[in-house]
Enzyme design. Sequence first.
Site, PDB file in Angstrom:
ATOM      1  N   LYS A  83       0.848  -1.187   0.000  1.00 18.35           N
ATOM      2  CA  LYS A  83       0.000   0.000   0.000  1.00 18.35           C
ATOM      3  C   LYS A  83       0.884   1.238   0.000  1.00 18.35           C
ATOM      4  O   LYS A  83       1.754   1.404   0.869  1.00 18.35           O
ATOM      5  CB  LYS A  83      -0.866  -0.017   1.265  1.00 18.35           C
ATOM      6  CG  LYS A  83      -2.356  -0.071   0.984  1.00 18.35           C
ATOM      7  CD  LYS A  83      -3.113  -0.192   2.273  1.00 18.35           C
ATOM      8  CE  LYS A  83      -4.531   0.297   2.119  1.00 18.35           C
ATOM      9  NZ  LYS A  83      -5.282   0.182   3.376  1.00 18.35           N
TER      10      LYS A  83
HETATM   11  O1  G3P Z   1      -9.067   0.726   4.107  1.00 15.17           O
HETATM   12  C1  G3P Z   1      -9.047   2.023   4.621  1.00 15.17           C
HETATM   13  C2  G3P Z   1      -9.804   2.075   5.879  1.00 15.17           C
HETATM   14  O2  G3P Z   1      -9.156   1.319   6.870  1.00 15.17           O
HETATM   15  C3  G3P Z   1     -10.081   3.437   6.398  1.00 15.17           C
HETATM   16  O3  G3P Z   1     -11.246   3.343   7.108  1.00 15.17           O
HETATM   17  O4  G3P Z   1     -12.963   4.026   8.692  1.00 15.17           O
HETATM   18  O5  G3P Z   1     -10.549   4.651   9.073  1.00 15.17           O
HETATM   19  O6  G3P Z   1     -11.868   5.753   7.289  1.00 15.17           O
HETATM   20  P1  G3P Z   1     -11.690   4.505   8.098  1.00 15.17           P
END
Ligand code: G3P
Length: 216
Positions: A83
Site C-alpha cells: 500500500k
Molecule cells: O481501508 C481504509 C480504511 O481502513 C479506512 O477506514 O474508517 O478509518 O476511514 P476509516
Amino acid sequence: MKFFIDTANIDEIREASDMGVIDGVTTNPSLISKEDGKFEDIIRQICEIVDGPISAEVIATDAAGMIDEARKLSQIHKNVVVKIPCIREGLKATKALSSDGIGVNMTLVFSPSQALLAAKAGAMFASPFVGRLDDISHYGMELVQQIVSIYNNYSFETEVLVASIRNPLHLVDAAQMGADVATMPFKVIDQIVRHPLTDIGLKKFLADWEKVKARS
Ligand code: G3P
C-alpha cells in the site's frame, strides 16, 4: 465483485474467512497499531489464513524509502500487495514497483484525478476512501462512480477498491456502480448478513418443526 476484510485482527479475519466470502485483506498502520506483535509477523499470519491479495502499507514518504520497504514486505509472501499513499513520491514508487511485478494498492485516494494517476502509474488497486469523504460532507460514493467510469473509458486494468466503508449501503452502492472490490471492517460484514425477517422466519420454521417432531 471481490470482498476484502479491512482489519489486522486475526480472530476477525479467521471468522470472516470461514464464512467463505473473503477474497483478500487490507491493513493500514492504524489497524496494525490496534493489534499485538510485530508488523511482519501479523502480515505473515494473515497470509496463512487468506489466499488472496493482502495489503501492507509502507511508512516511508520518499520514493526510494517506499521502494525499499515495499521490496521487503513483498518478500513476506507472494500475496502481499504494497500500500502506497497517493502523493508524488508514491507515484514514482508505484511506477517502479509495478514495473518490477510488485502489486501496489494506491491508498488515500480522494479525487478522480488521483485515481487516474494511480492507474497511469500501474497500480493494481486504487483505494478511494468513501467514509472519510462522507465525514466532510462530500458524497464518497460519487467519487467511486467517477473512477469506475474513467477506468471503463480507457480500459485501465487498475481495480477500484472501495475503502473506508462504514455501512451496508456503501457496499450495495459500490456493487451497483460496478466497483471491483469492497473492503469492509468485520462489523459491516456482520451487518450485511443480518436481516430481521431471516431471524423471524428461521424461528418460526424451528418452532413448527417441534410440532412435527412431537408426532413420533
Ligand atoms: O481501508 C481504509 C480504511 O481502513 C479506512 O477506514 O474508517 O478509518 O476511514 P476509516
